[in-house]
Enzyme design. Structure first.
Site, PDB file in Angstrom:
ATOM      1  N   GLN A  92       0.749  -1.203  -0.324  1.00 51.71           N
ATOM      2  CA  GLN A  92      -0.456   0.201   0.000  1.00 51.71           C
ATOM      3  C   GLN A  92       0.758   1.260   0.446  1.00 51.71           C
ATOM      4  OE1 GLN A  92      -1.405   0.413   4.380  1.00 51.71           O
ATOM      5  NE2 GLN A  92      -1.495  -1.494   3.593  1.00 51.71           N
ATOM      6  N   HIS A  94       0.096   5.765   0.607  1.00 50.02           N
ATOM      7  CA  HIS A  94      -0.618   6.810   0.724  1.00 50.02           C
ATOM      8  C   HIS A  94      -0.281   8.087   0.212  1.00 50.02           C
ATOM      9  CE1 HIS A  94      -2.090   3.641   4.387  1.00 50.02           C
ATOM     10  NE2 HIS A  94      -0.326   3.769   4.468  1.00 50.02           N
ATOM     11  N   GLU A 129       3.411   8.061   8.846  1.00 51.93           N
ATOM     12  CA  GLU A 129       3.283   6.772   9.410  1.00 51.93           C
ATOM     13  C   GLU A 129       4.503   6.081   9.894  1.00 51.93           C
ATOM     14  OE1 GLU A 129       0.539   4.231   7.848  1.00 51.93           O
ATOM     15  OE2 GLU A 129       2.748   2.830   7.270  1.00 51.93           O
ATOM     16  N   HIS A 277       4.435   0.147   0.700  1.00 58.39           N
ATOM     17  CA  HIS A 277       5.375  -0.826   1.853  1.00 58.39           C
ATOM     18  C   HIS A 277       3.939  -1.934   1.929  1.00 58.39           C
ATOM     19  CE1 HIS A 277       2.561   2.234   4.035  1.00 58.39           C
ATOM     20  NE2 HIS A 277       2.727   1.896   4.285  1.00 58.39           N
ATOM     21  N   ARG A 296      -3.381   0.253  -2.669  1.00 60.93           N
ATOM     22  CA  ARG A 296      -2.984  -0.620  -2.840  1.00 60.93           C
ATOM     23  C   ARG A 296      -2.193  -1.166  -4.009  1.00 60.93           C
ATOM     24  NH1 ARG A 296      -7.954  -0.304   0.287  1.00 60.93           N
ATOM     25  NH2 ARG A 296      -7.786  -0.810   2.746  1.00 60.93           N
TER      26      ARG A 296
END
Length: 430
Positions: A92, A94, A129, A277, A296
């Protein structure tokens, strides 16, 4: 104020059945429990624990008095999670803030229902993240040099040839051909587009990898020699895990483009927006911007939008996704990746009447740790029992928390931590 919060773990197929229940001190349900969300994201806001007979979420608390409970009169910009990973997550990426804003607005204008399978953007925020391992964690993250990828694909092709699988060797050689080129960024983007086109070389290459353990060991002395030389055991283990869970998914081939990272407990990785990642296994604490936007690239039964994925992904190479921590004080370290949304702190505490050794250096523990709380904190105890004291508040505040319990700390005076255990605290970025 020190306010206990709690939540129901989210059940995803890749989750562990026992890791989060063990931390929370509750009986397993028999279902996988993958993520415990500790924040005010609308997708699963934490609840104020035992406040009233009616449930009150952290969103309700903040909206009741944003200046008192929120961040600068607004919602929390971060979300803290505990992850329990039993099987690989989807590959995935972001979006960054501009991409998320534009993508969310476009899908809103188009009338795409927010719960629709084909929806890409659930909100208008980016999602950097940071993950810190509680147990050993393995992950795929960030593009590695293409020369390394071509080398590994060539060795796989050679091992398949030595094992007598000529069709598989040819298919893997075709995969290698797609990775050739002088400019790595368009090569990576082209490979991502190609691997989902239905080209017959893709399923043929995947079939050649379904018996990876035999290819890695080799069926003949020549095959064993081909497989053993220069082969990264972590790469083999990652491929085995992916093939076992997703034997016909093109994402298995995409994984070859990424670094394989093995984290020991206390080690961390940071992934900025647009970094491809997937987490493979382990238990960890994760903090991110308050978003749930995910595009994804395989290893999933969920929606894969190749065109949008290749539009937003960063095709550049990164040297390493590892994020070092910095020592703030005895027993207290911080991971500060330089984003405004969040930082993560960890406190380790010992009781001088019961503990003989307290460690040294970055992993040392302290009898007491003081943490500034200029902005709200979300605290989770991952080991032991601790005391939280706010002696400068009027009136003074005090609470005890054990493993698995979480506390929302409003902005104000510093807090003091004592006891025996390990605590993670998420707050706004520095």
């Amino acid at each position: 104020m020190l306010i206990f919060i709690e939540n129901t773990p989210k059940s995803y197929a890749w989750g562990s059945k026992d890791a989060i229940p063990e931390m929370l001190g509750v009986a397993p349900t028999g279902e996988p429990q993958a993520e415990l969300w500790l924040g005010a994201h609308p997708g699963s806001p934490a609840h104020v624990a035992k406040a009233t007979n009616a449930q009150r979420t952290l969103i309700d608390l903040i909206e009741s008095d944003p200046e008192r409970w929120g961040v600068d009169g607004g919602p929390l910009p971060f979300l803290l999670k505990v992850l329990a990973i039993e099987a690989p997550l989807s590959l995935q990426v972001h979006p960054d803030r501009d991409q998320a804003f534009a993508g969310f607005a476009a899908e809103e204008r188009a009338g795409v229902p927010r719960e629709a399978r084909e929806r890409n953007y659930g909100d208008a925020n980016h999602k950097p993240e940071l993950l810190v391992a509680l147990t050993e964690v393995r992950a795929l993250c960030g593009f590695r040099p293409l020369a390394e990828v071509r080398h590994d694909v060539a060795r796989l092709s050679a091992a398949a040839h030595a094992a007598g699988d000529e069709a598989g060797a040819a298919a893997l050689a075709a995969v290698g051909d797609r990775l050739a080129g002088e400019d790595p960024e368009p090569v990576r983007l082209g490979f991502l587009r190609w691997v989902f086109t239905g080209d017959p070389a893709v399923p043929a290459a995947l079939r050649a990898l379904t018996d990876l353990s035999e290819i890695a060991r080799g069926r003949t002395p020549q095959a064993r020699a081909e497989a053993a030389a220069d082969w990264d055991p972590d790469r083999v283990a990652a491929l085995k895990a992916l093939i076992a869970s997703h034997p016909s998914d093109p994402g298995v081939l995409v994984s070859l483009l990424l670094h394989v990272v093995r984290l020991a407990p206390g080690e961390a990785i940071f992934l900025g927006p647009r970094q491809l990642h997937a987490y493979l296994d382990g238990v960890a604490v994760e903090v991110m911007a308050a978003s749930d936007n995910v595009l994804r690239a395989g290893l999933t039964e969920k929606h894969v939008d190749v065109a949008e994925l290749t539009r937003i992904v960063d095709p550049g190479e990164i040297e390493s996704p590892r994020q070092p921590c910095e020592r703030l004080a005895p027993g207290l370290v911080a991971w500060r990746p330089g984003v405004p949304d969040f930082q993560l702190l960890r406190a380790r505490l010992f009781d001088p009447d019961r503990d003989e050794t307290v460690g040294s250096g970055i992993d040392e523990a302290a009898e007491q740790v003081t943490v500034e709380a200029r902005r709200p904190l979300v605290l989770v105890v991952v080991q032991g029992k601790i005391e939280i004291d706010r002696p400068l508040a009027a009136p003074a505040e005090y609470a005890k928390a054990k493993r698995g319990q979480s506390v929302y700390v409003s902005a104000g005076e510093p807090i003091e931590l004592r006891g025996r255990g390990e605590v993670f605290l998420a707050t706004v970025g520095s």
